[in-house]
Design a protein around this motif. Structure first.
Motif, mmCIF file in Angstrom:
data_model
loop_
_atom_site.group_PDB
_atom_site.id
_atom_site.type_symbol
_atom_site.label_atom_id
_atom_site.label_comp_id
_atom_site.label_asym_id
_atom_site.label_seq_id
_atom_site.Cartn_x
_atom_site.Cartn_y
_atom_site.Cartn_z
ATOM 1 N N GLY A 49 0.818 -1.203 0.000
ATOM 2 C CA GLY A 49 0.000 0.000 0.000
ATOM 3 C C GLY A 49 0.849 1.248 0.000
ATOM 4 N N ARG A 50 0.206 2.357 -0.283
ATOM 5 C CA ARG A 50 0.848 3.667 -0.255
ATOM 6 C C ARG A 50 0.396 4.414 0.991
ATOM 7 N NH1 ARG A 50 1.400 5.930 -6.366
ATOM 8 N NH2 ARG A 50 1.927 3.943 -7.348
ATOM 9 N N ARG A 62 5.831 3.708 0.082
ATOM 10 C CA ARG A 62 5.140 2.438 -0.156
ATOM 11 C C ARG A 62 5.551 1.460 0.931
ATOM 12 N NH1 ARG A 62 6.021 1.055 -5.621
ATOM 13 N NH2 ARG A 62 3.833 1.537 -6.078
ATOM 14 N N LEU A 63 4.570 0.727 1.460
ATOM 15 C CA LEU A 63 4.855 -0.423 2.295
ATOM 16 C C LEU A 63 4.682 -1.660 1.430
ATOM 17 C CD1 LEU A 63 3.430 0.155 5.868
ATOM 18 C CD2 LEU A 63 5.579 0.885 4.845
ATOM 19 N N ALA A 64 5.774 -2.386 1.212
ATOM 20 C CA ALA A 64 5.763 -3.579 0.381
ATOM 21 C C ALA A 64 5.793 -4.827 1.257
ATOM 22 C CB ALA A 64 6.969 -3.577 -0.560
ATOM 23 N N PHE A 75 5.810 -5.763 6.736
ATOM 24 C CA PHE A 75 6.152 -4.938 5.580
ATOM 25 C C PHE A 75 7.595 -4.438 5.627
ATOM 26 C CE2 PHE A 75 1.581 -4.477 6.315
ATOM 27 C CZ PHE A 75 1.084 -4.785 5.057
ATOM 28 N N ARG A 76 8.012 -3.900 4.497
ATOM 29 C CA ARG A 76 9.227 -3.110 4.414
ATOM 30 C C ARG A 76 8.865 -1.800 3.721
ATOM 31 N NH1 ARG A 76 9.880 -6.879 0.260
ATOM 32 N NH2 ARG A 76 10.042 -5.932 -1.810
ATOM 33 N N GLU A 77 9.542 -0.733 4.102
ATOM 34 C CA GLU A 77 9.253 0.582 3.527
ATOM 35 C C GLU A 77 10.113 0.828 2.291
ATOM 36 O OE1 GLU A 77 9.675 5.283 4.790
ATOM 37 O OE2 GLU A 77 9.320 3.774 6.344
ATOM 38 N N GLU A 78 9.491 1.400 1.256
ATOM 39 C CA GLU A 78 10.208 1.751 0.038
ATOM 40 C C GLU A 78 9.899 3.194 -0.322
ATOM 41 O OE1 GLU A 78 8.908 -0.978 -2.959
ATOM 42 O OE2 GLU A 78 10.051 -2.672 -2.148
ATOM 43 N N PRO A 79 10.884 3.939 -0.845
ATOM 44 C CA PRO A 79 10.603 5.306 -1.300
ATOM 45 C C PRO A 79 9.680 5.284 -2.507
ATOM 46 C CG PRO A 79 12.801 4.634 -1.963
ATOM 47 C CD PRO A 79 12.284 3.556 -1.065
ATOM 48 N N LEU A 80 8.966 6.364 -2.712
ATOM 49 C CA LEU A 80 8.008 6.430 -3.809
ATOM 50 C C LEU A 80 8.077 7.825 -4.414
ATOM 51 C CD1 LEU A 80 5.973 4.517 -5.104
ATOM 52 C CD2 LEU A 80 4.235 5.437 -3.608
#
Length: 411
Positions: free
Chosen positions: A234-235, A249-251, A305-310
């Motif tokens: 999700g965003r 983003r949480l992947a 989750f893991r956090e990713e830049p967006l």
């Protein structure tokens, strides 16, 4: 990406389909910018089936063309739970009308990690990224052979559902009105299988202590947290402690290895609802706040989750699917990997109460509920409108894989 399908009933919802169509001009120019060279392939062999293709079941959707006879000189191929029956291009409903440039953006992504037989086509796919649709269509006919996908019993009709990437407001730290944590995987997660259930995490201090310091962000609504876990990513419009706001983003990172249980099915079993779509579930939640925790605990699975830049081009695509490439709204699908290998171009035809779908898509993802020869989960994008469509979509579908002419079968 790992997700579960929640749609259990269908009513009218067309806004998200219009939103996807409105992206056409944007997607036409994004494609050439993102290229790649890695290779990957599914591991289920394709074999030649001897003898005739067998009968084709009656057509349920009135405006989907009836299957034509397979060419006499084309063998039927068997892969996992499916068989592929070679057909002519005239069998593909709507092939002349599709806006192929939208699919080309998804294809460029698949070319970052293509299965071996399709990798040889990627230089031409890149060259055709901004070609007129007539040129793209002619190239498809020259290079690819359509195969109707069926079950081993000859059933050519299956099920279409959809999934999306939710968008929520969030805080980096717990704050008034934001008390629902989303976690990174705890240390030693794999040492205890299965790990603790959702109810144990919520009620046992010793379990909660193992997650202390693993909070990535905090949401306002526990049902929103469940939605994000079911979709697999999700965003978040995230507010930092200093007031700075950013989109992240949480992947998907891992699960607690507990079985997934549908809260919609639980509500149906309780006799609590007749409409177990997400809009129906949320209506029940508003009317029964005292039972929400009971509903949440009916699903013991928790996703970490893991956090990713967006930012930039990343924001124009969805999360990475099981193929390892970002998903394209409206043009990426999740499939049963035992039936269709990742990276395969697929033609879809579906008509039902939600929408009419006739288009080229790419098989780039899978999901725990996506099992069967003709089983498709369609990625609708992100946000509320995409979620409304994904929460209700459930209708018949037919599919055709497009495979290189004269090329080896997928390994």
């Amino acid at each position: 990406m790992v997700h579960q399908t929640m749609a259990t009933r269908t009513t009218r919802a067309s806004k998200a389909s219009s939103r996807i169509n409105s992206m056409r001009q944007t997607w036409r120019w994004l494609g050439p910018a993102i290229l790649g060279t890695l290779a990957g392939c599914g591991g289920v062999p394709l074999i030649v089936e001897q003898g005739p293709a067998g009968p084709v079941p009656p057509q349920a959707a009135a405006d989907v063309a009836a299957p034509a006879a397979a060419p006499a000189d084309g063998p039927v191929l068997v892969r996992g739970r499916s068989r592929w029956v070679p057909v002519g291009w005239e069998e593909l409903p709507g092939f002349e009308e599709d806006a192929l440039h939208e699919a080309w953006n998804a294809w460029l992504k698949s070319c970052e990690r293509p299965p071996a037989p399709l990798a040889a086509l990627c230089p031409q796919v890149r060259q055709l990224a901004i070609a007129p649709p007539e040129e793209q269509r002619a190239w498809l006919r020259r290079q690819l052979q359509p195969y109707r996908v069926e079950s081993h019993g000859g059933a050519a009709e299956g099920l279409l559902t959809a999934y999306y990437e939710p968008v929520f407001e969030a805080r980096r730290q717990a704050a008034p009105g934001f008390g629902v944590p989303l976690y990174a995987p705890p240390p030693g997660l794999g040492q205890r299988r299965p790990w603790h259930t959702r109810q144990e995490i919520d009620t046992q201090p010793v379990v909660r202590a193992q997650l202390q310091g693993r909070e990535i962000a905090w949401l306002a609504d526990p049902v929103d947290a469940l939605v994000l876990q079911i979709q697999g990513s999700g965003r978040l419009r995230l507010t930092e402690p200093d007031g700075q706001r950013k989109l992240v983003r949480l992947a998907y990172a891992a699960t607690n290895d507990q079985p997934y249980r549908s809260v919609g099915s639980w509500l149906l079993q309780q006799g609590a609802v007749r409409d177990a779509s997400w809009p129906g579930i949320k209506a029940w939640v508003r009317a029964n706040p005292q039972r929400v925790q009971e509903m949440l605990w009916s699903n013991p699975r928790v996703v970490f989750f893991r956090e990713e830049p967006l930012a930039g081009f990343d924001a124009a695509f969805g999360p990475r699917g099981a193929q390892g490439v970002p998903l394209t709204p409206g043009r990426s699908i999740a499939v049963d990997r035992e039936s269709v290998p990742y990276g395969t171009p697929v033609w879809l035809a579906s008509t039902g109460p939600q929408l009419e779908l006739r288009r080229l898509v790419l098989a780039q993802d899978t999901g725990s509920a996506i099992v069967g020869a003709v089983r498709v989960d369609w990625f609708t994008g992100w946000g509320q409108e995409a979620g409304e469509l994904a929460g209700r979509l459930k209708q018949p579908v037919r599919m055709w894989v497009l495979w290189p002419r004269g090329g080896p079968p997928p390994g």
